[in-house]
Design a protein around this motif. Structure first.
Motif, PDB file in Angstrom:
ATOM      1  N   CYS A  57       0.812  -1.208   0.000  1.00 18.66           N
ATOM      2  CA  CYS A  57       0.000   0.000   0.000  1.00 18.66           C
ATOM      3  C   CYS A  57       0.850   1.264   0.000  1.00 18.66           C
ATOM      4  O   CYS A  57       0.394   2.328  -0.439  1.00 18.66           O
ATOM      5  N   ALA A  58       2.080   1.165   0.485  1.00 15.77           N
ATOM      6  CA  ALA A  58       2.983   2.313   0.513  1.00 15.77           C
ATOM      7  C   ALA A  58       3.793   2.440  -0.772  1.00 15.77           C
ATOM      8  O   ALA A  58       4.578   3.382  -0.918  1.00 15.77           O
ATOM      9  N   GLY A  59       3.618   1.485  -1.696  1.00 17.30           N
ATOM     10  CA  GLY A  59       4.334   1.550  -2.962  1.00 17.30           C
ATOM     11  C   GLY A  59       5.752   1.039  -2.903  1.00 17.30           C
ATOM     12  O   GLY A  59       6.567   1.337  -3.784  1.00 17.30           O
ATOM     13  N   PHE A  60       6.087   0.220  -1.895  1.00 18.38           N
ATOM     14  CA  PHE A  60       7.451  -0.268  -1.739  1.00 18.38           C
ATOM     15  C   PHE A  60       7.730  -1.545  -2.541  1.00 18.38           C
ATOM     16  O   PHE A  60       8.880  -1.968  -2.617  1.00 18.38           O
ATOM     17  N   GLY A 232      15.445  -7.380  10.455  1.00 20.03           N
ATOM     18  CA  GLY A 232      16.277  -6.511   9.640  1.00 20.03           C
ATOM     19  C   GLY A 232      16.358  -5.105  10.206  1.00 20.03           C
ATOM     20  O   GLY A 232      16.256  -4.883  11.413  1.00 20.03           O
ATOM     21  N   GLN A 233      16.541  -4.114   9.323  1.00 21.90           N
ATOM     22  CA  GLN A 233      16.520  -2.697   9.671  1.00 21.90           C
ATOM     23  C   GLN A 233      17.527  -2.354  10.779  1.00 21.90           C
ATOM     24  O   GLN A 233      17.294  -1.476  11.602  1.00 21.90           O
ATOM     25  N   THR A 254      12.980  -7.406   3.411  1.00 18.65           N
ATOM     26  CA  THR A 254      11.996  -6.436   3.891  1.00 18.65           C
ATOM     27  C   THR A 254      11.469  -5.533   2.781  1.00 18.65           C
ATOM     28  O   THR A 254      10.376  -4.993   2.888  1.00 18.65           O
ATOM     29  N   MET A 255      12.255  -5.325   1.735  1.00 16.33           N
ATOM     30  CA  MET A 255      11.897  -4.443   0.614  1.00 16.33           C
ATOM     31  C   MET A 255      11.673  -2.996   1.046  1.00 16.33           C
ATOM     32  O   MET A 255      10.983  -2.232   0.376  1.00 16.33           O
ATOM     33  N   LEU A 256      12.250  -2.629   2.176  1.00 17.77           N
ATOM     34  CA  LEU A 256      12.147  -1.242   2.618  1.00 17.77           C
ATOM     35  C   LEU A 256      13.243  -0.406   1.960  1.00 17.77           C
ATOM     36  O   LEU A 256      14.398  -0.848   1.867  1.00 17.77           O
ATOM     37  N   PRO A 257      12.918   0.792   1.497  1.00 11.73           N
ATOM     38  CA  PRO A 257      13.952   1.638   0.887  1.00 11.73           C
ATOM     39  C   PRO A 257      14.929   2.142   1.948  1.00 11.73           C
ATOM     40  O   PRO A 257      14.557   2.389   3.091  1.00 11.73           O
ATOM     41  N   ASN A 258      16.179   2.242   1.548  1.00  9.55           N
ATOM     42  CA  ASN A 258      17.216   2.802   2.428  1.00  9.55           C
ATOM     43  C   ASN A 258      17.369   2.029   3.737  1.00  9.55           C
ATOM     44  O   ASN A 258      17.696   2.609   4.780  1.00  9.55           O
ATOM     45  N   GLU A 259      17.123   0.718   3.686  1.00 15.94           N
ATOM     46  CA  GLU A 259      17.283  -0.091   4.903  1.00 15.94           C
ATOM     47  C   GLU A 259      18.763  -0.203   5.272  1.00 15.94           C
ATOM     48  O   GLU A 259      19.628  -0.391   4.407  1.00 15.94           O
ATOM     49  N   ALA A 260      19.043  -0.088   6.554  1.00 16.70           N
ATOM     50  CA  ALA A 260      20.413  -0.275   7.039  1.00 16.70           C
ATOM     51  C   ALA A 260      20.758  -1.757   6.984  1.00 16.70           C
ATOM     52  O   ALA A 260      20.145  -2.572   7.674  1.00 16.70           O
ATOM     53  N   LEU A 261      21.738  -2.119   6.159  1.00 19.40           N
ATOM     54  CA  LEU A 261      22.112  -3.516   5.975  1.00 19.40           C
ATOM     55  C   LEU A 261      23.375  -3.838   6.769  1.00 19.40           C
ATOM     56  O   LEU A 261      24.202  -2.958   7.027  1.00 19.40           O
ATOM     57  N   PRO A 262      23.536  -5.107   7.171  1.00 16.56           N
ATOM     58  CA  PRO A 262      24.747  -5.488   7.904  1.00 16.56           C
ATOM     59  C   PRO A 262      26.002  -5.260   7.067  1.00 16.56           C
ATOM     60  O   PRO A 262      25.945  -5.212   5.829  1.00 16.56           O
ATOM     61  N   ASP A 263      27.133  -5.156   7.740  1.00 17.12           N
ATOM     62  CA  ASP A 263      28.409  -4.931   7.080  1.00 17.12           C
ATOM     63  C   ASP A 263      28.862  -6.196   6.362  1.00 17.12           C
ATOM     64  O   ASP A 263      29.150  -7.216   6.994  1.00 17.12           O
ATOM     65  N   ALA A 264      28.931  -6.129   5.038  1.00 18.32           N
ATOM     66  CA  ALA A 264      29.309  -7.294   4.246  1.00 18.32           C
ATOM     67  C   ALA A 264      30.739  -7.729   4.533  1.00 18.32           C
ATOM     68  O   ALA A 264      31.059  -8.931   4.486  1.00 18.32           O
ATOM     69  N   ASP A 265      31.617  -6.794   4.844  1.00 16.85           N
ATOM     70  CA  ASP A 265      33.015  -7.145   5.112  1.00 16.85           C
ATOM     71  C   ASP A 265      33.153  -8.018   6.356  1.00 16.85           C
ATOM     72  O   ASP A 265      34.007  -8.905   6.409  1.00 16.85           O
TER      73      ASP A 265
END
Length: 348
Positions: A57-60, A232-233, A254-265
Motif C-alpha cells: 500500500c505504501a508503494g514499496f 532486519g533494519q 523487507t523491501m524497505l527503501p534505504n534499509e540499514a544492511l549489515p556490514d558485508a566485510d
C-alpha cells in the motif's frame, strides 16, 4: 469457467486508489473477478495481515505498478473454490483451500469477498483445520520454510538464532527448526518468553532487558550455525559476531527503501554466507502443503491470533506496520462471520 454457484456482482472489497499507505484503504464495490486459464475463483473466508501488505500500500513493492490500481491488497488467503478456469484439473468447486494470491501477477489480492488464485498454488485444507487457522500460514510460513530449509540448509543438531521470534514468520520458523531437530535461540520482548518456552526454545532472549550478544555467546560459545533475521533494519548491531566462522546469515527480505544492511566485510572476514530470502512463488505450494500437513497432524500449531472484520483492514495494517504484533492478525469476511455465527447458534 466452471462452477455450480455464480457469485453475485459486484463484490465488497477493501481497495486503494493510490500508494498512500493504509489510510488509502476503503471499502469498495468491485466486479467479481473471472478465473482465466489455470486459475480458480475462491470465496474468501479469512486472510492474514503481513508486513508485505502495508508495504504494498505504501508503494514499496516494485512488482505492483500504477496500472494495478485500484488495488485489492492481500497475499494470504483461505476459502472455498467456487469456479475454475479452462485447463484446471483436480480442483473442484467446493474444495477448501489455502493459497498465496496472484497479486504479483496483477490479478488482485485477497481482501475481498472473492479472489483469484493460480490453481497450482492452491493447497487443500483438511476439515480439522479452520479457515482462520489456515490463513496464518501462507506468507509467514512459506517465508520461514524457504529461509531455513531451502536457503539456509538447516541441519539436525545445528544451533539457530531466530531474531524476531514472536511474529508470524518467527513463530513458524521456531516450529520448523524444532521439527528439523535444530537447537533454537530466539529474541522477543518480555511478554513472549513464556510462549518461547512452550514451543521448546532452548535459549529465549528478552532483547529489551538482556544483552543479546552475551546471551548467545553463553549458549553457543563458538557462534550459532545459522542466524535467521526476520526483523532486519539494523535491529542487530553486529550479526556477524553471533555466527560461527563459515556459518549462514539468512535475512527475510523487507523491501524497505534505504534499509540499514549489515556490514558485508564482517561476514566475508568470517566466511559467513549471507542470504536474503522471501516467500518463493515457485516453491510456495510444496512449502504450504508441508505446513498444512504438519498443522493438521498436530506437529505444529498456528501462532496466537486475533480476528478482526475485513472492514478493519486499514487499522490492522497500521498495527502491523508499527510492529510488536504477537502472532498474527486475521481478517474475516462477512460471509465467514455469518457462517461461524450460524454454526454456533445451530451446531446441527
Amino acid at each position: 469457467m466452471t462452477g455450480d454457484r455464480a457469485p453475485s456482482s459486484p463484490m465488497q472489497a477493501m481497495a486503494m486508489d493510490s500508494f498512500a499507505g493504509p489510510q488509502a484503504i476503503r471499502a469498495r464495490a468491485l466486479p467479481v473477478p473471472v478465473p482465466g486459464p489455470g486459475e480458480a475463483l475462491v470465496q474468501i473466508a479469512a486472510v492474514g495481515v503481513n508486513p508485505a501488505d502495508w508495504k504494498a500500500c505504501a508503494g514499496f513493492l516494485p512488482f505492483l505498478p500504477q496500472a494495478f490500481l485500484p488495488l485489492i491488497p492481500g497475499f494470504d488467503g483461505a476459502g472455498t473454490v467456487v469456479a475454475t478456469g479452462e485447463g484446471v484439473e483436480g480442483l473442484e468447486p467446493g474444495a477448501r483451500v489455502g493459497f498465496m494470491s496472484a497479486l504479483p501477477l496483477g490479478r488482485g489480492g485477497t481482501w475481498g469477498d472473492y479472489a483469484i488464485c493460480l490453481a497450482a498454488q492452491a493447497v487443500a485444507l483438511p476439515d480439522s483445520l479452520s479457515f482462520v487457522e489456515a490463513a496464518t500460514i501462507p506468507v509467514p510460513g512459506i517465508s520461514a520454510r524457504e529461509a531455513l530449509l531451502a536457503q539456509g540448509q538447516l541441519q539436525p543438531g545445528e544451533r539457530v538464532l531466530i531474531n524476531g521470534g514472536s511474529g508470524g514468520t518467527g513463530l513458524w520458523a521456531i516450529q520448523i527448526a524444532r521439527e528439523c531437530g535444530a537447537q533454537i535461540a530466539a529474541t522477543a520482548g518480555p511478554a513472549n518468553q513464556d510462549l518461547f518456552t512452550s514451543l521448546g526454545v532452548a535459549c529465549p532472549i528478552d532483547y529489551r532487558q538482556e544483552d543479546v550478544a552475551q546471551k548467545v555467546a553463553s549458549w553457543a560459545p563458538g557462534g550459532v550455525d545459522l542466524l535467521l533475521d526476520t526483523v532486519g533494519q539494523g535491529s542487530l548491531a553486529d550479526p556477524a559476531a553471533l555466527i560461527r566462522p563459515g556459518g549462514r546469515y539468512v535475512a527475510i527480505e523487507t523491501m524497505l527503501p534505504n534499509e540499514a544492511l549489515p556490514d558485508a566485510d564482517s561476514f566475508a572476514a568470517k566466511g559467513i554466507r549471507a542470504i536474503r530470502a522471501s516467500a518463493s512463488f515457485e516453491s510456495a505450494p510444496a512449502h504450504l502443503a508441508a505446513l498444512v500437513a504438519a498443522t493438521a497432524q498436530g506437529r505444529m500449531t498456528p501462532p496466537p491470533l486475533e480476528t478482526l472484520p475485513l472492514s478493519e483492514a486499514a487499522a490492522a495494517m497500521a498495527r502491523v506496520r508499527e510492529g510488536h504484533v504477537r502472532g498474527k492478525i486475521i481478517l474475516v469476511t462477512d460471509h465467514q462471520a455469518a457462517s461461524t455465527a450460524a454454526t454456533m447458534k445451530d451446531p446441527a
